[in-house]
Design an enzyme around this catalytic site. Structure first.
Site, PDB file in Angstrom:
ATOM      1  N   SER A 193       1.619  72.948   3.831  1.00 26.45           N
ATOM      2  CA  SER A 193       2.066  71.635   3.341  1.00 26.45           C
ATOM      3  C   SER A 193       1.087  70.511   3.650  1.00 26.45           C
ATOM      4  O   SER A 193       1.122  69.468   3.019  1.00 26.45           O
ATOM      5  CB  SER A 193       3.433  71.299   3.946  1.00 26.45           C
ATOM      6  OG  SER A 193       3.336  71.189   5.348  1.00 26.45           O
ATOM      7  N   ASN A 214      -1.421  80.448   9.148  1.00 29.65           N
ATOM      8  CA  ASN A 214      -2.059  79.186   9.540  1.00 29.65           C
ATOM      9  C   ASN A 214      -1.131  78.247  10.297  1.00 29.65           C
ATOM     10  O   ASN A 214      -1.605  77.384  11.034  1.00 29.65           O
ATOM     11  CB  ASN A 214      -2.597  78.503   8.265  1.00 29.65           C
ATOM     12  CG  ASN A 214      -2.914  77.043   8.485  1.00 29.65           C
ATOM     13  OD1 ASN A 214      -3.967  76.696   9.016  1.00 29.65           O
ATOM     14  ND2 ASN A 214      -1.989  76.161   8.097  1.00 29.65           N
ATOM     15  N   SER A 262      -8.284  79.528  17.156  1.00 28.97           N
ATOM     16  CA  SER A 262      -8.916  78.256  17.541  1.00 28.97           C
ATOM     17  C   SER A 262     -10.041  78.536  18.531  1.00 28.97           C
ATOM     18  O   SER A 262      -9.986  79.517  19.282  1.00 28.97           O
ATOM     19  CB  SER A 262      -7.879  77.357  18.222  1.00 28.97           C
ATOM     20  OG  SER A 262      -8.518  76.285  18.872  1.00 28.97           O
ATOM     21  N   TYR A 289      -1.165  76.849  24.188  1.00 29.52           N
ATOM     22  CA  TYR A 289      -1.854  76.928  22.902  1.00 29.52           C
ATOM     23  C   TYR A 289      -2.997  77.962  22.968  1.00 29.52           C
ATOM     24  O   TYR A 289      -3.131  78.816  22.082  1.00 29.52           O
ATOM     25  CB  TYR A 289      -2.395  75.539  22.559  1.00 29.52           C
ATOM     26  CG  TYR A 289      -3.065  75.404  21.219  1.00 29.52           C
ATOM     27  CD1 TYR A 289      -2.319  75.265  20.047  1.00 29.52           C
ATOM     28  CD2 TYR A 289      -4.460  75.385  21.111  1.00 29.52           C
ATOM     29  CE1 TYR A 289      -2.942  75.105  18.805  1.00 29.52           C
ATOM     30  CE2 TYR A 289      -5.082  75.229  19.884  1.00 29.52           C
ATOM     31  CZ  TYR A 289      -4.319  75.096  18.736  1.00 29.52           C
ATOM     32  OH  TYR A 289      -4.944  74.948  17.518  1.00 29.52           O
TER      33      TYR A 289
END
Ligand SMILES: NC(=O)c1ccc[n+]([C@@H]2O[C@H](COP(=O)([O-])OP(=O)(O)OC[C@H]3O[C@@H](n4cnc5c(N)ncnc54)[C@H](OP(=O)(O)O)[C@@H]3O)[C@@H](O)[C@H]2O)c1
Length: 247
Positions: A14, A90, A142, A155
Site C-alpha cells: 500500500s 515485504n 534489512s 527488528y
C-alpha cells in the site's frame, strides 16, 4: 523480462517500498495483489495500478501475521487468477527500544509481523507454486538483520530470521523451479524512517559510501530482477541494496 500476465502478491504493497515494487511489477504487465491492513487503501492502490498499467490488480486486506487470514487471502488469489507466480514478503514494522526497556509486546509484534508473516505467506503459496513447477519468492530483510543495530534487537532478529528461513526454503524447493531470495535494503526514504531524528539520519548517511539514503526505486529494481526469468539460476542469496553500507 517476460512477466506479462503473471500474478504477484506484494505484502505491504500500500505504500513505501511495497508500493514501489507493486508499480515496478505492474509496469511489466504483472497483475499485482496489493496486501495491507486496510481494505479501502488496498483497493485504492490496486485501482490506480490497474488503470495506469492496464492490469487486473486487486486489493486484499490481510493481517499477514495471522496464518488464518493469510490462507484466506491466498485462496482468494488462486480462485480469481488460477495461479500465483510471485510472492514478495515485504510487510514490516518497527517497535524500537533498548532490550532492557523492550516490552514483551514490542518483541512479539515485530516478530509476528516481520517474520511469522514470511512463514505464513510462503507456506500458503508453496502448494500452487509446486503444482505450477515455477515461482519466485523475494523476502525483504534489512541491513540491520545482517549488522545488528542498538535499539532494534527485535527488528534485527526478525530480519536475520528471514535470511535463515529463505536459505532453507531455497534448499527445500530448489529442484522444483521455485527460487527464494532475500533483498536487504539499507536506510530507505519511506514512512518507516520518517520519525527518526535528523541527526540520526546524518550519522547513518556518514556510514554509507554513496553518502545518501536509498530510494524506493533502488530497491524495486533489484526485486524486479529477482522476480523475473533473468534470475533463474539465483537462489538462496542475500542481495544488499544499501549504497555499500555493509560489504
Ligand atoms: N525504510 C527502510 O529504511 C527499510 C530498510 C530496510 C528494510 N525495510 C523493510 O522494507 C519493508 C517495507 O518497508 P517500508 O519502509 O516501505 O515501510 P512502510 O512505509 O512503513 O510500509 C509498511 C507496509 O507494511 C504493511 N503492513 C504493516 N503491518 C502489516 C500487517 N500486519 N499485515 C499486512 N501488512 C502490514 C503496511 O500496511 P498499512 O499501510 O496497512 O499499515 C505498509 O504497506 C519492511 O519489511 C521493512 O522492514 C525498510
Amino acid at each position: 523480462m517476460n512477466l506479462k500476465d503473471q500474478v504477484a502478491i506484494v505484502t505491504g504493497g500500500s505504500r513505501g517500498i511495497g508500493l514501489g515494487i507493486a508499480e515496478a511489477l505492474s509496469r511489466e504487465g504483472v497483475h499485482v495483489v496489493v496486501v495491507a491492513t486496510q481494505q479501502a487503501k488496498c483497493d485504492e492502490v490496486a485501482a490506480s495500478l490497474a488503470t495506469q498499467y492496464g492490469t487486473q490488480s486487486i486489493g486484499l486486506a490481510c493481517d499477514v501475521s495471522s496464518s488464518v487470514s493469510v490462507q484466506a487471502m491466498v485462496k482468494a488469489v488462486v480462485e480469481k487468477f488460477g495461479h500465483v507466480d510471485i510472492l514478495i514478503n515485504n510487510a514490516g514494522i518497527t517497535r524500537d527500544n533498548l532490550v532492557l526497556r523492550m516490552s514483551d509486546d514490542e518483541w512479539q509484534q515485530v516478530v509476528n509481523v516481520n517474520l511469522n508473516s514470511v512463514f505464513n505467506c510462503t507456506k500458503a503459496v508453496l502448494r500452487p507454486m509446486l503444482k505450477q513447477k515455477k515461482g519466485r519468492i523475494v523476502n525483504i530483510s534489512s541491513v540491520v538483520g545482517v549488522m545488528g543495530n542498538p535499539g532494534q534487537a527485535n527488528y534485527a532478529a526478525s530480519k536475520a530470521g528471514i535470511i535463515g528461513f529463505s536459505k532453507s526454503i531455497a534448499k527445500e524447493i530448489g529442484a522444483k523451479g521455485i527460487t527464494c531470495n532475500v533483498v536487504a535494503p539499507g536506510f530507505i526514504d519511506t514512512d518507516m524512517i520518517a520519525t527518526l531524528p535528523a541527526e540520526y539520519i546524518d550519522n547513518i548517511i556518514a556510514l554509507v559510501p554513496q553518502r545518501r539514503l536509498g530510494s524506493v526505486e533502488d530497491v524495486s529494481g533489484v526485486v524486479l530482477f529477482l522476480s523475473s526469468d533473468m534470475s533463474a539460476y539465483v537462489t538462496g542469496q542475500v542481495i544488499g541494496v544499501d549504497g555499500g553500507m555493509h560489504m
